[in-house]
Design a protein around this motif. Structure first.
Motif, PDB file in Angstrom:
ATOM      1  N   ALA A 136       0.820  -1.205   0.000  1.00  0.00           N
ATOM      2  CA  ALA A 136       0.000   0.000   0.000  1.00  0.00           C
ATOM      3  C   ALA A 136       0.857   1.261   0.000  1.00  0.00           C
ATOM      4  CB  ALA A 136      -0.934  -0.008   1.212  1.00  0.00           C
ATOM      5  N   SER A 137       1.955   1.225   0.766  1.00  0.00           N
ATOM      6  CA  SER A 137       2.835   2.392   0.800  1.00  0.00           C
ATOM      7  C   SER A 137       3.551   2.582  -0.531  1.00  0.00           C
ATOM      8  CB  SER A 137       3.839   2.271   1.946  1.00  0.00           C
ATOM      9  OG  SER A 137       4.754   1.210   1.743  1.00  0.00           O
ATOM     10  N   LYS A 138       3.909   1.492  -1.194  1.00  0.00           N
ATOM     11  CA  LYS A 138       4.516   1.609  -2.527  1.00  0.00           C
ATOM     12  C   LYS A 138       3.490   2.090  -3.547  1.00  0.00           C
ATOM     13  CE  LYS A 138       8.088   0.785  -3.834  1.00  0.00           C
ATOM     14  NZ  LYS A 138       9.293   1.671  -3.995  1.00  0.00           N
ATOM     15  N   ALA A 139       2.261   1.620  -3.446  1.00  0.00           N
ATOM     16  CA  ALA A 139       1.208   2.104  -4.349  1.00  0.00           C
ATOM     17  C   ALA A 139       1.026   3.606  -4.186  1.00  0.00           C
ATOM     18  CB  ALA A 139      -0.098   1.369  -4.066  1.00  0.00           C
ATOM     19  N   GLY A 140       1.028   4.065  -2.922  1.00  0.00           N
ATOM     20  CA  GLY A 140       0.904   5.495  -2.684  1.00  0.00           C
ATOM     21  C   GLY A 140       2.035   6.283  -3.308  1.00  0.00           C
ATOM     22  N   SER A 141       3.258   5.760  -3.210  1.00  0.00           N
ATOM     23  CA  SER A 141       4.395   6.473  -3.802  1.00  0.00           C
ATOM     24  C   SER A 141       4.312   6.467  -5.323  1.00  0.00           C
ATOM     25  CB  SER A 141       5.719   5.859  -3.327  1.00  0.00           C
ATOM     26  OG  SER A 141       5.874   4.535  -3.776  1.00  0.00           O
ATOM     27  N   ASP A 142       3.836   5.368  -5.917  1.00  0.00           N
ATOM     28  CA  ASP A 142       3.631   5.333  -7.369  1.00  0.00           C
ATOM     29  C   ASP A 142       2.654   6.420  -7.798  1.00  0.00           C
ATOM     30  OD1 ASP A 142       5.142   3.029  -7.126  1.00  0.00           O
ATOM     31  OD2 ASP A 142       3.717   1.730  -8.168  1.00  0.00           O
ATOM     32  N   HIS A 143       1.563   6.552  -7.052  1.00  0.00           N
ATOM     33  CA  HIS A 143       0.553   7.551  -7.408  1.00  0.00           C
ATOM     34  C   HIS A 143       1.109   8.971  -7.307  1.00  0.00           C
ATOM     35  CE1 HIS A 143      -2.371   4.507  -7.908  1.00  0.00           C
ATOM     36  NE2 HIS A 143      -2.639   4.288  -6.640  1.00  0.00           N
ATOM     37  N   LEU A 144       1.948   9.213  -6.306  1.00  0.00           N
ATOM     38  CA  LEU A 144       2.573  10.529  -6.199  1.00  0.00           C
ATOM     39  C   LEU A 144       3.437  10.834  -7.426  1.00  0.00           C
ATOM     40  CD1 LEU A 144       3.670  10.677  -2.448  1.00  0.00           C
ATOM     41  CD2 LEU A 144       2.129  12.282  -3.596  1.00  0.00           C
ATOM     42  N   VAL A 145       4.250   9.862  -7.826  1.00  0.00           N
ATOM     43  CA  VAL A 145       5.127  10.067  -8.979  1.00  0.00           C
ATOM     44  C   VAL A 145       4.298  10.337 -10.227  1.00  0.00           C
ATOM     45  CG1 VAL A 145       6.875   8.995 -10.457  1.00  0.00           C
ATOM     46  CG2 VAL A 145       6.974   8.679  -7.977  1.00  0.00           C
ATOM     47  N   ARG A 146       3.262   9.548 -10.426  1.00  0.00           N
ATOM     48  CA  ARG A 146       2.379   9.753 -11.582  1.00  0.00           C
ATOM     49  C   ARG A 146       1.752  11.147 -11.540  1.00  0.00           C
ATOM     50  NH1 ARG A 146      -2.930   9.370 -13.314  1.00  0.00           N
ATOM     51  NH2 ARG A 146      -3.218   8.337 -15.350  1.00  0.00           N
ATOM     52  N   PHE A 204       4.034  13.973 -12.668  1.00  0.00           N
ATOM     53  CA  PHE A 204       4.159  14.076 -14.126  1.00  0.00           C
ATOM     54  C   PHE A 204       2.948  14.785 -14.715  1.00  0.00           C
ATOM     55  CE2 PHE A 204       2.973  12.303 -18.297  1.00  0.00           C
ATOM     56  CZ  PHE A 204       4.023  12.814 -19.046  1.00  0.00           C
ATOM     57  N   HIS A 205       1.766  14.371 -14.335  1.00  0.00           N
ATOM     58  CA  HIS A 205       0.552  14.915 -14.945  1.00  0.00           C
ATOM     59  C   HIS A 205       0.235  16.331 -14.482  1.00  0.00           C
ATOM     60  CE1 HIS A 205      -0.853  11.431 -17.250  1.00  0.00           C
ATOM     61  NE2 HIS A 205      -0.307  10.704 -16.297  1.00  0.00           N
ATOM     62  N   THR A 206       0.592  16.665 -13.237  1.00  0.00           N
ATOM     63  CA  THR A 206       0.288  17.998 -12.724  1.00  0.00           C
ATOM     64  C   THR A 206       1.350  19.027 -13.106  1.00  0.00           C
ATOM     65  OG1 THR A 206      -0.908  17.071 -10.835  1.00  0.00           O
ATOM     66  CG2 THR A 206      -0.177  19.351 -10.646  1.00  0.00           C
ATOM     67  N   TYR A 207       2.611  18.657 -12.924  1.00  0.00           N
ATOM     68  CA  TYR A 207       3.694  19.624 -13.108  1.00  0.00           C
ATOM     69  C   TYR A 207       4.504  19.403 -14.376  1.00  0.00           C
ATOM     70  CZ  TYR A 207       2.735  20.251  -8.108  1.00  0.00           C
ATOM     71  OH  TYR A 207       2.126  20.473  -6.899  1.00  0.00           O
ATOM     72  N   GLY A 208       4.282  18.280 -15.039  1.00  0.00           N
ATOM     73  CA  GLY A 208       5.121  17.963 -16.197  1.00  0.00           C
ATOM     74  C   GLY A 208       6.487  17.435 -15.823  1.00  0.00           C
ATOM     75  N   LEU A 209       6.708  17.110 -14.529  1.00  0.00           N
ATOM     76  CA  LEU A 209       8.008  16.603 -14.108  1.00  0.00           C
ATOM     77  C   LEU A 209       8.325  15.313 -14.877  1.00  0.00           C
ATOM     78  CD1 LEU A 209      10.195  17.304 -11.902  1.00  0.00           C
ATOM     79  CD2 LEU A 209       9.139  15.486 -10.523  1.00  0.00           C
ATOM     80  N   PRO A 210       9.510  15.211 -15.464  1.00  0.00           N
ATOM     81  CA  PRO A 210       9.827  14.043 -16.305  1.00  0.00           C
ATOM     82  C   PRO A 210      10.111  12.799 -15.469  1.00  0.00           C
ATOM     83  CG  PRO A 210      11.691  15.555 -16.260  1.00  0.00           C
ATOM     84  CD  PRO A 210      10.578  16.232 -15.519  1.00  0.00           C
TER      85      PRO A 210
END
Length: 356
Positions: A163-173, A176-182
């Motif tokens: 669950a904690s890894k899923a949360g970190s995946d969602h943050l990374v995604r 990208f979608h919010t800020y355009g971070l590569p």
């Protein structure tokens, strides 16, 4: 990257996969890699002992320390983060989930914020990358006849770790979608190979056979996993880093689905053949079935067609060869693993399995 060389920060670079990646990368590329590792129980500075100062700058510190992370990014002119740092053992997450939320979620958030600030300050360079290394466990558990996980499989984590890894995946995604971070995300299957802390299945069995301790197998031992040699994983990460477009997600697996009990049997037989005089022979006598882990996922399987099709990567190790090499490594590197059997490790072990 005016000179064509990436300036890389590897988080968790003294851990199992991280240290293998750092050694692999330094063998393939010139320049210095910066490693940030808190050196908690599973991080081991000895795993990087062969690298000199021209290849490695090691910093002991916490990825949740924003000031330290920002200082490192600026001082080393970092343009690439490979993010391995994580609490990663399901059993430990069941006993104490707070550390998993802190490191895996808050730590990832801290890194993303620091990297976003640097990327924006530098004018949002297109060649910057934040590669987040994750796990197949975020997808949950498969039934016997279910198709393998793809990159679009809905998340269904079943442990505090996943669950904690899923949360970190969602943050990374989201960054990208919010800020355009590569950003890039890789989800890997079970890794094995040298320098793995002896709480995980394969090194645990190797060490216990050599010590004449019981070999604890959860439940009926029929849990099925896809096994990926850590060297194959390192090559896949580098391939994704160098070829993938920002925002992409890739599954990485070894195409080796093996039941836990079958692995234990193979390890016993390999040790019988290669270890010389053992405290208990044959080693299969040591196998002990123990109460199953709460919420234990039954099966994982990875569909790796996307990385094969898009990037031309495929695993090179077959499981039999990789397992033999791994056993040989633990046989010849007692000086690496014996110091890890600390009082803390023994206490943790007894909480899970009893005196053994």
């Amino acid at each position: 990257m005016a000179d064509g060389m990436r300036r890389i920060l590897v988080t968790g670079g003294a851990g199992f996969i991280g240290s293998n990646f750092v050694r692999w990368w330094c063998g393939q590329n010139p320049g210095q890699v910066v490693v940030l590792d808190a050196l908690v129980y599973s991080g081991n500075r000895a795993s990087l002992a062969e690298l000199g100062a021209e290849q490695l700058r090691f910093v002991q510190g916490d990825i949740c320390d924003r000031a330290l992370v920002s200082k490192l990014l600026e001082a080393a002119a970092i343009d690439t983060i490979i993010h391995f740092a994580a609490e990663s053992h399901v059993d430990r997450s069941i006993l104490g989930p707070a550390a998993f939320v802190q490191t895996n979620m808050v730590g990832t958030f801290t890194l993303l914020e620091a990297f976003r600030d640097r990327w924006q300050t530098q004018g949002k360079p297109a060649d910057y990358r934040f590669l987040h290394v994750s796990t197949d466990e975020v997808y949950g558990s498969l039934g016997p006849d279910d198709p393998a996980f793809t990159e679009t499989t809905p998340y269904a984590p079943n442990s505090p770790y996943s669950a904690s890894k899923a949360g970190s995946d969602h943050l990374v995604r989201a960054y990208f979608h919010t800020y355009g971070l590569p950003t890039l995300i890789t989800n890997c299957s079970n890794n094995y190979g040298p320098y793995q802390f002896p709480e995980k299945l394969i090194p645990l069995m190797c060490v216990n056979i050599l010590l004449g301790r019981s070999l604890p197998v959860y439940g009926d031992g029929q849990n099925l996993r896809d096994w990926l040699h850590v060297s194959d994983h390192c090559g896949a990460i580098a391939t994704v880093l160098n070829q993938a477009q920002p925002g992409e997600v890739y599954n990485i697996g070894g195409n080796n689905q093996v039941k836990n009990i079958d692995i234990v049997h193979q390890l016993c037989d390999l040790m019988d053949d290669r270890a010389g005089e053992l405290p208990v022979f044959p080693a299969r006598q040591l196998i002990t079935f123990v109460t199953d882990r709460p919420g234990h996922d039954r099966r994982y399987a990875m569909d790796i067609h996307k990385i094969q099709r898009d990037l031309g990567w495929s695993p090179q190790f077959d499981f039999s060869t990789g397992l033999k090499q791994t056993v040989e490594w633990y046989l010849t590197h007692r000086d690496w693993w014996q110091p890890l059997l600390s009082e803390e490790y023994q206490t943790f072990y007894q909480k899970l399995y009893g005196p053994g």
